[in-house]
Write an enzyme that holds these catalytic residues in place. Structure first.
Site, PDB file in Angstrom:
ATOM      1  N   ASP A  75      12.202 -12.525 -19.461  1.00 40.90           N
ATOM      2  CA  ASP A  75      13.145 -11.814 -18.600  1.00 40.90           C
ATOM      3  C   ASP A  75      12.960 -10.324 -18.831  1.00 40.90           C
ATOM      4  O   ASP A  75      12.335  -9.918 -19.812  1.00 40.90           O
ATOM      5  CB  ASP A  75      14.587 -12.223 -18.947  1.00 40.90           C
ATOM      6  CG  ASP A  75      14.926 -13.588 -18.375  1.00 40.90           C
ATOM      7  OD1 ASP A  75      15.058 -13.674 -17.151  1.00 40.90           O
ATOM      8  OD2 ASP A  75      15.013 -14.556 -19.167  1.00 40.90           O
ATOM      9  N   LYS A 122       0.396  -9.927  -3.183  1.00 41.94           N
ATOM     10  CA  LYS A 122       0.839  -9.215  -2.005  1.00 41.94           C
ATOM     11  C   LYS A 122       2.257  -9.635  -1.643  1.00 41.94           C
ATOM     12  O   LYS A 122       2.694 -10.650  -2.160  1.00 41.94           O
ATOM     13  CB  LYS A 122      -0.107  -9.514  -0.849  1.00 41.94           C
ATOM     14  CG  LYS A 122      -0.464 -10.993  -0.773  1.00 41.94           C
ATOM     15  CD  LYS A 122      -0.547 -11.540   0.591  1.00 41.94           C
ATOM     16  CE  LYS A 122       0.764 -11.473   1.306  1.00 41.94           C
ATOM     17  NZ  LYS A 122       0.866 -12.444   2.392  1.00 41.94           N
ATOM     18  N   LYS A 135     -12.784 -15.525   0.447  1.00 41.20           N
ATOM     19  CA  LYS A 135     -13.405 -16.561   1.285  1.00 41.20           C
ATOM     20  C   LYS A 135     -14.912 -16.317   1.334  1.00 41.20           C
ATOM     21  O   LYS A 135     -15.365 -15.192   1.448  1.00 41.20           O
ATOM     22  CB  LYS A 135     -12.807 -16.526   2.700  1.00 41.20           C
ATOM     23  CG  LYS A 135     -11.333 -16.966   2.746  1.00 41.20           C
ATOM     24  CD  LYS A 135     -10.790 -16.937   4.174  1.00 41.20           C
ATOM     25  CE  LYS A 135      -9.269 -17.087   4.221  1.00 41.20           C
ATOM     26  NZ  LYS A 135      -8.778 -18.453   4.135  1.00 41.20           N
ATOM     27  N   GLU A 159      -2.344 -18.796  13.663  1.00 43.09           N
ATOM     28  CA  GLU A 159      -1.938 -19.899  12.768  1.00 43.09           C
ATOM     29  C   GLU A 159      -1.096 -20.878  13.567  1.00 43.09           C
ATOM     30  O   GLU A 159      -0.309 -20.466  14.421  1.00 43.09           O
ATOM     31  CB  GLU A 159      -1.112 -19.366  11.598  1.00 43.09           C
ATOM     32  CG  GLU A 159      -1.866 -18.426  10.696  1.00 43.09           C
ATOM     33  CD  GLU A 159      -1.068 -18.119   9.426  1.00 43.09           C
ATOM     34  OE1 GLU A 159      -1.298 -18.810   8.425  1.00 43.09           O
ATOM     35  OE2 GLU A 159      -0.211 -17.237   9.459  1.00 43.09           O
ATOM     36  N   ASP A 166       2.625  -9.004   6.712  1.00 45.03           N
ATOM     37  CA  ASP A 166       2.156 -10.222   6.043  1.00 45.03           C
ATOM     38  C   ASP A 166       0.664 -10.459   6.257  1.00 45.03           C
ATOM     39  O   ASP A 166      -0.032 -10.928   5.354  1.00 45.03           O
ATOM     40  CB  ASP A 166       2.958 -11.419   6.588  1.00 45.03           C
ATOM     41  CG  ASP A 166       2.659 -12.724   5.860  1.00 45.03           C
ATOM     42  OD1 ASP A 166       2.429 -12.681   4.635  1.00 45.03           O
ATOM     43  OD2 ASP A 166       2.659 -13.784   6.515  1.00 45.03           O
ATOM     44  N   HIS A 206      -4.409  -8.780   5.137  1.00 46.79           N
ATOM     45  CA  HIS A 206      -5.682  -9.485   5.276  1.00 46.79           C
ATOM     46  C   HIS A 206      -6.621  -8.903   6.350  1.00 46.79           C
ATOM     47  O   HIS A 206      -7.805  -8.717   6.119  1.00 46.79           O
ATOM     48  CB  HIS A 206      -5.442 -10.958   5.620  1.00 46.79           C
ATOM     49  CG  HIS A 206      -4.561 -11.673   4.638  1.00 46.79           C
ATOM     50  ND1 HIS A 206      -4.749 -11.608   3.281  1.00 46.79           N
ATOM     51  CD2 HIS A 206      -3.479 -12.475   4.808  1.00 46.79           C
ATOM     52  CE1 HIS A 206      -3.840 -12.348   2.659  1.00 46.79           C
ATOM     53  NE2 HIS A 206      -3.050 -12.875   3.569  1.00 46.79           N
TER      54      HIS A 206
END
Ligand code: BG6
Length: 474
Positions: A90, A147, A181, A215, A234, A239
């Site tokens: 913590d 991220k 990737k 997506e 996001d 990305h």
């Protein structure tokens, strides 16, 4: 190369990312013989959700069983499991974690490297970093930061400052799993290992570029995260802009972290500020009634935008970026659209619809990935009629993809090796937020779209006179 001996600490060990990606990924690396000769993995979480070592091992076993590529069994699993332990932490109370790390280090012997993976909500980044500094755990350590890295320029700067107070940049690994990737490395191979592509990889031959990541999933219960984030933060800042960096960069002087990141950074320097007039924000119908979503929410679940790069290679070439939830397909596709030949020798009627989507190089990042060159050929027969044809390279058909690593696996390994090539640097990320400021300050209103569609209709106008290469019709 195999990394030096390591103690890996997973903050957020009981969370979603650890369960879906990190624990299965570490086990896969262990099975593939890519982890160090001696390693320990210490799970961590706040005391209120602390686990015993045994509970953590079971948690890991369940995670690997559900999400791993190989089952948690046999010798490989027993060895992996024996390397797992847990230590709660913590803010200002790192005692149990310090003890667990010391215990792991004793078991390994020598002075293993520490690697901290911050798989925690962004609001906790700073306090975890400070706790690492104050407890001395930051010594001989590297840190992986998840991220989203900030939500705007000011917050990214503040986060960088608090990280740099404890870790110098050479020990900071800001992770973007897209860059792990296989196909991203393959962009480098395609461009810089062949004489075929690089000579035409510029404004003289390329009319426009598409980076398209639709997506099909919805926000899947992540309302709390998503409401404060939206698709631009996001997916685009994280990305898609990173992919753009690899596609647009100049040849690096060498394939190593410093040159690669310098070149990517120069692309970001040349990126035009995002103009809200060239942005379509969308929200799928039904989003506002998802549990946890504000019934009047203005958060976008879809975004498409046009940006330009002001340098000699790309001046005047539009880059179109698109991503969204609840769309018709889940894909990861980069399309380079080539200019038409100087003289149109074939009557338009002979080109038809085929012409719109040919004359392109399409790089598919869907695992395991493929590259397609599409062009016009003559139909057999007496008439000069043209049809679209393709040359396809498919990873799955050409290689044994067993050797491939998933994004997180590759990046965890690189972080242990100390290779920052595929990680984001502080100046790069700040520059991206700076270029995003006009949109963040003046977002156009969200337009509704039907789930299962390709987003609001206006995305077609955004890309005109070009066409989205998805959906792919033949
Ligand atoms: C994550 C985003 O970073 O990337 C998610 O937070 C998104 O919203 C995911 O779904 C997509 O990753 P991939 O590799 O499945 O395309």
């Amino acid at each position: 190369p195999v990394p030096e001996d390591h103690v890996v600490v997973l903050f957020g060990a009981t969370g979603d990312l650890a369960r879906r990606k990190l624990l299965p990924g570490l086990f896969h690396l262990a099975k593939a013989g890519l982890l160090p000769a001696r390693y320990r993995i210490v799970g961590s979480a706040p005391a209120q959700s602390a686990l015993s070592d045994e509970e953590f091992r079971k948690h890991a076993r369940d995670a690997v069983a559900e999400f791993g590529r190989s089952k948690p069994q046999g010798r490989a699993w027993e060895e992996f499991e024996a390397a797992l332990s847990f230590g709660a932490c913590d803010v200002g109370a790192a005692g149990p974690l310090v003890a667990a790390v010391q215990e792991a280090e004793r078991a390994i012997g020598g002075s293993p490297r520490r690697l901290f993976h911050l798989a925690v909500p962004p609001s906790a980044f700073t306090s975890v970093i400070e706790t690492l500094g104050a407890s001395g755990l930051s010594e001989n350590a590297r840190v992986i930061v998840e991220k989203p890295f900030g939500t705007d320029l000011a917050s990214a700067r503040a986060l960088n400052a608090s990280i740099h107070a404890v870790f110098d940049e050479s020990r900071v690994f800001r992770i973007d799993h897209f860059l792990g990737k296989e196909s991203v490395d393959n962009i480098l191979a395609l461009r810089f290992a062949n004489g075929l592509f690089e000579p035409v990889w510029n404004r003289d031959h390329i009319s426009h570029v598409q980076i398209d990541v639709p997506e099909s999933i919805s926000i899947e219960g992540r309302a709390q995260f998503f409401e404060g984030t939206g698709t631009f933060r996001d997916m685009i800042v994280t990305h898609l802009f990173q992919l753009l960096g690899f596609i647009a960069m100049e040849p690096p002087t060498a394939l190593q972290a410093q040159s690669l990141r310098d070149e990517k950074e120069k692309v970001f320097e040349s990126l035009q500020p995002v103009d809200p007039a060239h942005v379509v924000r969308g929200q799928y119908e039904g989003y506002r009634s998802e549990p946890g979503v504000d019934p009047k929410s203005d958060t976008e679940t879809f975004i498409a935008l046009r940006v330009g790069i002001d340098n000699w290679r790309w001046a005047g070439v539009p880059f179109y970026l698109r991503s969204g939830k609840s769309l018709a397909e889940a894909r990861h596709v980069v399309t380079l659209g080539f200019r038409e030949p100087a003289l149109r020798m074939f009557p338009l009627a002979a080109r038809g619809h085929a012409g719109a989507r040919s004359n392109a190089l399409v790089i598919d990042f869907d695992d395991p990935g493929r590259i397609t060159a599409s062009f016009l050929v003559k139909d057999p027969g007496p008439a000069m009629r043209l049809s679209r044809a393709e040359m396809v390279f498919s990873y799955a058909e050409s290689f044994n993809s067993m050797h491939a690593l998933e994004g997180y696996e590759r990046l965890l390994l690189d972080a242990m090796l100390g290779d920052q090539s595929l990680f984001t640097r502080s100046d790069g990320i700040e520059r991206l937020w700076e270029a995003s400021t006009p949109l963040l300050e003046n977002p156009p209103p969200v337009e509704p779209y039907a789930p299962g569609s390709w987003g609001p209709d206006s995305v077609r106008r955004l890309i005109a006179p070009h066409h989205w290469s998805l959906p792919h019709r033949r």
